[in-house]
Enzyme design. Structure first.
Site, short mmCIF file in Angstrom:
data_model
loop_
_atom_site.label_atom_id
_atom_site.label_comp_id
_atom_site.label_asym_id
_atom_site.label_seq_id
_atom_site.Cartn_x
_atom_site.Cartn_y
_atom_site.Cartn_z
N ASP A 135 4.04 -1.25 11.45
CA ASP A 135 3.63 0.11 11.09
C ASP A 135 3.06 0.76 12.35
OD1 ASP A 135 2.87 1.74 8.30
OD2 ASP A 135 1.73 2.30 10.08
N ASP B 86 0.80 -1.23 0.00
CA ASP B 86 0.00 0.00 0.00
C ASP B 86 0.83 1.28 0.00
OD1 ASP B 86 1.06 -0.31 2.50
OD2 ASP B 86 -0.81 -0.25 3.61
N HIS B 87 2.12 1.18 0.36
CA HIS B 87 2.93 2.40 0.48
C HIS B 87 3.62 2.77 -0.84
CE1 HIS B 87 2.31 2.00 4.77
NE2 HIS B 87 3.10 3.02 5.04
N ARG C 90 9.51 2.49 11.29
CA ARG C 90 10.51 2.02 10.33
C ARG C 90 11.82 1.66 11.03
NH1 ARG C 90 10.36 7.93 7.63
NH2 ARG C 90 8.19 7.27 7.67
N ARG D 40 0.17 12.93 10.22
CA ARG D 40 1.51 13.46 10.50
C ARG D 40 1.81 14.67 9.63
NH1 ARG D 40 4.25 7.59 11.46
NH2 ARG D 40 3.57 7.56 13.62
N SER E 295 7.21 7.00 13.09
CA SER E 295 6.95 5.71 12.44
C SER E 295 7.70 4.56 13.11
CB SER E 295 7.34 5.79 10.98
OG SER E 295 8.65 5.33 10.80
C1 MIC Z 1 4.37 6.35 8.36
O1 MIC Z 1 3.21 6.72 8.42
O2 MIC Z 1 5.33 7.02 8.74
C2 MIC Z 1 4.64 4.96 7.79
C3 MIC Z 1 5.29 5.15 6.47
O3 MIC Z 1 3.43 4.29 7.58
C4 MIC Z 1 5.53 4.22 8.80
C5 MIC Z 1 6.05 2.95 8.32
C6 MIC Z 1 7.19 3.10 7.37
O4 MIC Z 1 8.06 3.95 7.55
O5 MIC Z 1 7.23 2.31 6.43
C7 MIC Z 1 4.87 3.98 10.16
O6 MIC Z 1 3.96 4.67 10.53
O7 MIC Z 1 5.34 3.09 10.90
FE1 SF4 Z 2 0.15 5.00 5.11
FE2 SF4 Z 2 1.51 5.62 7.35
FE3 SF4 Z 2 0.14 7.48 5.99
FE4 SF4 Z 2 -1.17 5.62 7.29
S1 SF4 Z 2 0.16 7.18 8.21
S2 SF4 Z 2 -1.61 6.34 5.24
S3 SF4 Z 2 0.15 3.84 7.01
S4 SF4 Z 2 1.93 6.35 5.28
#
Ligand code: MIC
Ligand code: SF4
Length: 641
Positions: free
Chosen positions: A119, A64-65, A540, A379, A538
């Site tokens: 995530d 999905d990313h 990550r 975010r 996140s």
């Molecule tokens: C995000 O919202 O920052 C992400 C991308 O979904 C991350 C995961 C990632 O960095 O792949 C998260 O929230 O953990």
């Molecule tokens: Fe995707 Fe993370 Fe954004 Fe949610 S907050 S939509 S999981 S990138």
């Protein structure tokens, strides 16, 4: 003594430790989820564990990313993930099916069970009473291998809701209100458990908006009771058999209680650069807006998209505002098509995107230079949108719609009567979810590794003494988007050396990776010094993995965010705290430092420039010491311990 919901679920999954807040406990994990940006690394690690098939009740791999596919790298990742799912007994949610959290809520989450996801917004499923926790990919890999998940027993906070939301105010305003009160560190070590008569007025997707964005407080997770509303919602999803009623006992106790009167809430907005910087919309009215984005795992249920469309019905978006919308799931996409809302949106000039994360993670839809983007996301960290000097403000679909029409920040209550519309039944369609293969067929599946899948780097044990240099001295609330940005670097998630060289701290100091590698190649180690809440945001694990690859071996901070702290330990980076926080001011970038690491349970003293002594204390527990000594979780597992 009675139990709250969190304690009930933890008690029924407890493997070791005592349920005393702050004590280390281990729990069994029923379900796991991964997404593609964290998944490739999680499965490379899972493969390294040598387990023939996942040992959870259910594991799902989502894509999905990274769906922009500007070259071979993202599709190569997708193909690797699909073959891994087939080989090891996972469900595979294909690209285009939607965002992991929204789909997991709709199709898989079960009240009263545990879910671990790679995530940070995994707590979305807390909206239906699941204990859903975000973690690094390695922790999820271990859970898939049947190992318990270790965490600190959280303090459980009772968030008591009374009253009812007024027109033009919605679930997003509830979580923004909590963020306004507790801030981005206010949830660390806590679970926010919702209760009170106000709960009954919220649907499951509305509850999920609240638990999703609870992640921004730093909380371990957030959870709602599972009640009649949950039952009806699961039945509409044709999953009535998954329903279990779940509520706190009458005499349950909590570490604290926060009261929120839903009737008194007004439209709120989180202003750049932090989701905790929350203000009433009325304080910002008139601010020019360049872009509006609707969707993400926070606000893209049918209700959210339908109300946005209703506000735009028969009108056109403002000439200076570009409006983008990404549905949370293919099911919601089909729902808005059936209900006629898609047509309203297209007619109003909204740019309709795929059912993926999209602009939320800088995969397209970047705002113009210096632009202001109002988003229904969770975010607004600087640079995350893909445009360094753009500013992102976070708000409800109602506020977003008002801004899309007027071209400026607008209180939606000035738009007149709140539109009414019917919630149409969900479209239950799992055709883009490939179920697990039976073991005898799965064994024959070959895993497909394209050139973008680099092998895992090998990490050596911790030396007895770390001699090195302070590579960076940072302030408070450094996010993982500062440490290891996503956006245009996302295709490098499966290639640690390249991701480290090109992206680590690049927005903070573009010379970082070059300096770190030079230090590492000279046989010395990198140190990072930071303020409060280091690593917020996140899950990550690359934010631990990539600095480690570049030779960083210790981070000294005033405090750490939960998931990042676990990731540092997993990859053999020493997380250390100042004994006296004022000592932070005595260190600067470029200082030569050394640390005796022969006895990690003993006194830890940092020697700065050969003279000054700074007392440190561990941010890790006694139980983490063997892992840190071995150089991380994988070397420790490989040594057979
Ligand atoms: C995000 O919202 O920052 C992400 C991308 O979904 C991350 C995961 C990632 O960095 O792949 C998260 O929230 O953990
Ligand atoms: Fe995707 Fe993370 Fe954004 Fe949610 S907050 S939509 S999981 S990138």
């Amino acid at each position: 003594m009675g139990r709250n919901i969190t304690e009930k679920i933890i008690e029924s999954h407890l493997v070791s430790g005592k349920m005393v807040p702050g004590e280390e406990i281990a729990i069994t994990i029923d379900q796991t989820l991964t997404q593609d940006a964290t998944g490739t690394m999680a499965y490379l690690q899972f493969e390294a564990l040598g387990v023939p098939r996942v040992r959870t009740k259910l594991s799902v791999s989502y894509v999905d990313h990274n769906t922009l596919q500007v070259d071979f790298r993202n599709p190569d990742d997708h193909r690797y993930l699909q073959s891994v799912a087939a080989r090891y007994g996972l469900y595979f949610s294909r690209p285009g099916n939607g965002i992991c959290h929204q789909i997991h809520l709709e199709r898989f989450g079960v009240p009263g069970t545990t879910l671990l996801g790679s995530d940070s917004h995994t707590p979305t499923c807390g909206g239906l009473g699941q204990l859903a926790i975000g973690a690094g990919g390695l922790d999820v890999a271990f859970a898939m291998a049947g190992k318990p998940f270790k965490l600190k027993m959280p303090h459980v906070v009772n968030v008591r809701l009374t009253g009812k939301l007024q027109p033009w105010v919605s679930a997003k305003d509830v979580i923004l209100e909590l963020l306004r009160r507790v801030g981005v560190k206010g949830g660390v070590g806590k679970v926010f458990e919702y209760s009170g008569p106000g709960v009954k007025s919220l649907t499951v997707p509305e509850r999920a908006t609240i638990t999703n964005m609870g992640a921004e407080t730093g909380a371990t997770t957030s959870i709602f009771p599972s009640d009649e509303i949950t039952k009806e919602w699961l039945e509409a999803q044709k999953r009535g058999k998954d329903f279990v009623a779940l509520s706190a006992d009458q005499d349950a106790s909590y570490s604290e209680t926060i009261e929120i009167d839903l009737s008194s809430l007004e439209p709120l907005i989180a202003v750049d650069p932090s989701p905790g910087n929350v203000h009433p919309v009325t304080e910002l009215t008139g601010t020019k807006v360049d872009q509006v984005c609707v969707g993400s795992c926070t606000n893209s249920s049918f209700r959210d998209l339908a109300i946005f469309a209703e506000i735009l019905r028969g009108k056109t978006v403002h000439p200076n505002v570009s409006v983008l919308l990404s549905p949370g799931s293919r099911s919601v996409y089909q729902q808005i098509a059936k209900s006629g809302h898609l047509e309203i949106l297209i007619a109003a000039g909204v740019r309709i995107l795929e059912a993926t994360c999209g602009p939320c993670i800088g995969q397209g839809g970047a705002p113009p230079s210096g632009g202001i983007s109002v988003r229904t996301f969770n975010r607004n960290f600087p640079g995350r949108s893909g445009t360094k000097d753009a500013k992102v403000y976070l708000a409800s679909p109602e506020v977003a719609a008002a801004c899309a029409l007027t071209g400026e920040i607008t209180d939606p209550r000035t738009l007149g009567e709140y539109p009414k519309f019917k919630i149409v039944p969900p479209v239950v369609d799992d055709r883009l979810i490939i179920p697990p293969l039976p073991p005898e067929e799965a064994e024959k599946v070959e895993i497909i590794r394209g050139p973008n899948i680099a092998p895992l780097p090998e990490f050596d044990p911790l030396p007895e003494r770390l001699e090195g240099e302070v590579l960076l001295r940072l302030g408070d609330d450094i996010t993982t988007d500062h440490i290891q940005p996503a956006g245009r670097f996302l295709p490098l998630r499966s290639n640690v050396p390249e991701y480290a060289r090109q992206a680590t701290f690049v927005q903070v100091d573009p010379t970082f990776s070059r300096r770190a590698e030079a230090l590492r190649d000279s046989g010395k180690f990198g140190f990072i010094v930071a303020g409060e809440n280091y690593g917020q945001g996140s899950s990550r694990e690359h934010a631990g993995l990539c600095p480690r690859f570049l030779g960083v071996r210790a981070v000294i901070a005033k405090s750490f965010a939960r998931i990042h702290l676990a990731n540092l330990i997993n990859f053999g980076i020493l997380p250390l705290l100042f004994e006296n926080k004022e000592d932070y001011d005595k260190i600067k970038q470029g200082d030569k430092v050394s640390l005796d690491t022969s006895d990690l349970s003993g006194e830890l003293k940092l020697i700065v420039n050969g003279e000054l002594e700074i007392k440190l204390k561990p941010a890790f527990s006694e139980k983490d010491i063997p892992m840190l000594k071995a150089g991380g979780a994988l070397p420790l597992a490989a040594s057979g311990s």
